[in-house]
Design an enzyme around this catalytic site. Structure first.
Site, short mmCIF file in Angstrom:
data_model
loop_
_atom_site.label_atom_id
_atom_site.label_comp_id
_atom_site.label_asym_id
_atom_site.label_seq_id
_atom_site.Cartn_x
_atom_site.Cartn_y
_atom_site.Cartn_z
N LYS A 12 10.88 -7.17 1.64
CA LYS A 12 10.39 -7.07 0.08
C LYS A 12 11.17 -6.65 -0.91
O LYS A 12 12.26 -5.96 -0.61
CB LYS A 12 9.41 -5.63 0.76
CG LYS A 12 8.62 -5.23 -0.38
CD LYS A 12 7.67 -3.89 -0.07
CE LYS A 12 6.53 -3.43 -0.95
NZ LYS A 12 6.08 -2.28 -0.33
N SER A 31 1.09 -3.23 -0.85
CA SER A 31 1.98 -3.72 -1.76
C SER A 31 2.99 -4.61 -0.90
O SER A 31 3.56 -5.28 -1.84
CB SER A 31 2.60 -2.62 -2.75
OG SER A 31 3.61 -1.82 -1.88
N SER A 42 1.06 0.32 2.78
CA SER A 42 1.61 -0.94 2.22
C SER A 42 1.91 -1.82 3.02
O SER A 42 2.03 -3.04 2.87
CB SER A 42 2.43 -0.67 1.12
OG SER A 42 1.96 -0.36 -0.28
N1 GLN Z 1 -1.86 1.42 -2.25
C1 GLN Z 1 -0.86 2.79 -2.22
C2 GLN Z 1 -0.71 2.80 -3.58
O1 GLN Z 1 -0.87 2.22 -4.43
C3 GLN Z 1 0.16 2.64 -1.20
C4 GLN Z 1 1.16 2.09 -1.64
C5 GLN Z 1 2.23 1.98 -0.78
O2 GLN Z 1 2.16 2.11 0.47
N2 GLN Z 1 3.62 1.50 -1.27
O3 GLN Z 1 0.07 3.67 -3.99
#
Ligand code: GLN
Length: 487
Positions: A86, A161, A185
């Site tokens: 990532k 994400s 994410s």
């Molecule tokens: N979807 C969650 C957010 O938008 C978690 C994101 C993540 O785990 N980086 O914050």
């Protein structure tokens, strides 16, 4: 049709490393195959848009260096295994953009500990992958470089994400991907794409070189085509690191030891994760998975985690609060983009307005608000109190004889791109995942079947540093489900 879910054209990480160690394959051959699969799956901007960077020359240099090591008899547990990373994890030989204009073309002067450990084990980083800007989002639609597509259906999102890494692993390009977890994410895109995703215990993996979003929640997580791939990846990167004082010196046992029986294992089924309005077919897939666990000897008990419904509001106060502070460093002076303007303040403003996308700006505003003198007690301090209640719920069930918990990973399968226009709707895709980050416990998502043709995940949650137990149960369940995971 593209490969997704449990298809493993790569043959699995352990099998690749073994073939390399035996001399049956060479790292350059593995690189050839990987690029052929990436090409076929159209991993780049004209297709899945899973890759933000992949430079064949740089990747071949890594393979050549590995060949020298192998010639001197130095084979590692991940020798020649291709991995995707990532793009919020710092690498030396490629940019680290966080999916943001503010870091477009940015190159880190140092490498993340997780990356050095992967390389020491022989892994080859073949691509940096797309993400929601600064890991804020649940669909990989909020990347400044275009959305990533679901490998089974381009109209859908792969989750986020860490959507780029999840899509690449699901498309069979690599058996292992690194992602990051602040609120789900890794697990949520793993569930959407039909692969395995793991969020380790807070402090299990070094955050050195992971660009900070919300430091008290962030962990690097792993995506694997199978439980074994994920286990092998996690045990390679886990363990204390002097560069990150929040890592704990707890031994890293072998995560690859499969449990063949679940005799004596007590699985909790927390009722708050199976609400009335839960998609009925997802509930049915969970029931089927629990039936398999019972058949393997486990006892399933209904339990309650009463503070669960406060998790989303608490997470969306704490995460933006920490983000607003962490992202203050992107000021046009120290990193990346600078938009010149009349004077210092104007330069800050122009750089940040141009550099950050709408979701990141929203979080910075929200975070600054809840931390401001007049509202700190009402929001941030209150959220911190409720966070400890959520953590206490888990401590209570785990000390009442429950070994692991089993829940759905997400309330729905993958959704259509563009379908969640209200940010709050998007935030709700994390209802079952943010709790583990708030409590700091490990959690794993594995494919448990399909709903309306799309993969869905089951989540196993375990006590702090009980990853080995979590993997053991996951391994047993994965075997018992077999091809049912594709139905
Ligand atoms: N979807 C969650 C957010 O938008 C978690 C994101 C993540 O785990 N980086 O914050």
């Amino acid at each position: 049709m593209t490969h997704a879910g449990r298809a493993q054209p790569t043959g699995g990480a352990a099998a690749i490393a073994e073939a390399i160690a035996r001399g049956a394959r060479s790292p350059q051959q593995i690189v050839d195959d990987t690029f052929a699969r990436a090409h076929e799956a159209r991993a780049g901007a004209d297709g899945l848009n899973a890759f933000l960077w992949s430079d064949e020359r740089v990747v071949r240099d890594q393979a050549a260096a590995l060949e020298k090591r192998l010639a001197s008899g130095d084979a590692g547990p991940l020798s020649g295994v291709p991995v995707v990373v990532k793009d919020n994890i710092a690498t030396l030989d490629s940019p680290t953009t966080c999916g943001s204009r503010i870091l477009e073309n940015y190159r880190s002067p140092f490498e993340a500990t997780a990356i050095s450990r992967l390389r020491d084990a022989g892994a080859v980083v073949v691509a940096k992958t797309n993400l929601d800007e600064f890991a804020m989002g649940s669909s990989t639609e909020y990347s400044a470089f275009g959305r990533t597509k679901h490998p089974l259906d381009a109209r859908l999102v792969p989750g986020g994400s860490s959507g780029g890494s999840a899509a690449a692993v699901a498309a069979g390009i690599t058996p292992i991907g690194l992602g990051s977890e602040t609120g789900g994410s890794v697990r949520q895109p793993a569930a959407f794409c039909g692969i395995v995703g793991v969020k380790p215990t807070y402090g299990r993996v070094s955050r050195y070189g992971l660009v900070a979003f919300a430091s008290s929640l962030d962990q690097i997580g792993v995506l694997g085509a199978t439980v074994d791939d994920a286990a092998l990846a996690l045990q390679t990167i886990a363990g204390p690191d002097p560069q990150d004082a929040t890592t704990r010196d707890v031994p890293v046992p072998d995560y690859r030891q499969a449990l063949t029986s679940l005799d004596g294992v007590v699985i909790g089924r927390p009722r708050e994760y199976y609400p009335e309005q839960l998609d009925r077919e997802i509930a049915e897939r969970c029931d089927r998975a629990l039936d398999h666990c019972r058949a393997l000897g486990a006892t399933v008990r209904d339990v309650s985690l009463p503070s669960t419904d406060l998790a989303i509001p608490v997470y969306y106060i704490i995460a933006p609060a920490e983000a607003s502070s962490n992202l203050a460093r992107f000021d046009g002076v120290r990193y990346g983009l600078r938009v010149a303007d009349d004077g210092l303040r104007a330069m800050y403003e122009a750089t940040r307005s141009r550099g950050f996308g709408p979701e990141v700006s929203r979080r910075i505003l929200l975070g600054t608000y809840v931390l401001s003198a007049g509202y700190y007690d009402a929001y941030y301090a209150k959220a911190m109190q409720v966070r400890s209640l959520i953590a206490r719920d888990f401590t209570a069930v785990f000390s009442s004889g429950i070994d692991v918990l089993f829940t759905p990973t997400t309330p729905t399968p993958a959704f259509a791109a563009g379908s969640k226009t209200d940010p709050y709707d998007m935030y709700l895709s994390d209802v079952f995942t943010v709790t583990a980050n708030l409590a700091g416990i490990p959690a794993l998502s594995l494919p448990i079947g399909r709903v309306r043709g799309l993969p869905v995940g089951g989540q196993i949650l375990a006590p702090h540093f009980a990853e080995q137990r979590m993997f053991g149960v996951a391994q047993a369940l994965e075997r018992a489900l077999g091809s049912e995971a594709d139905r």
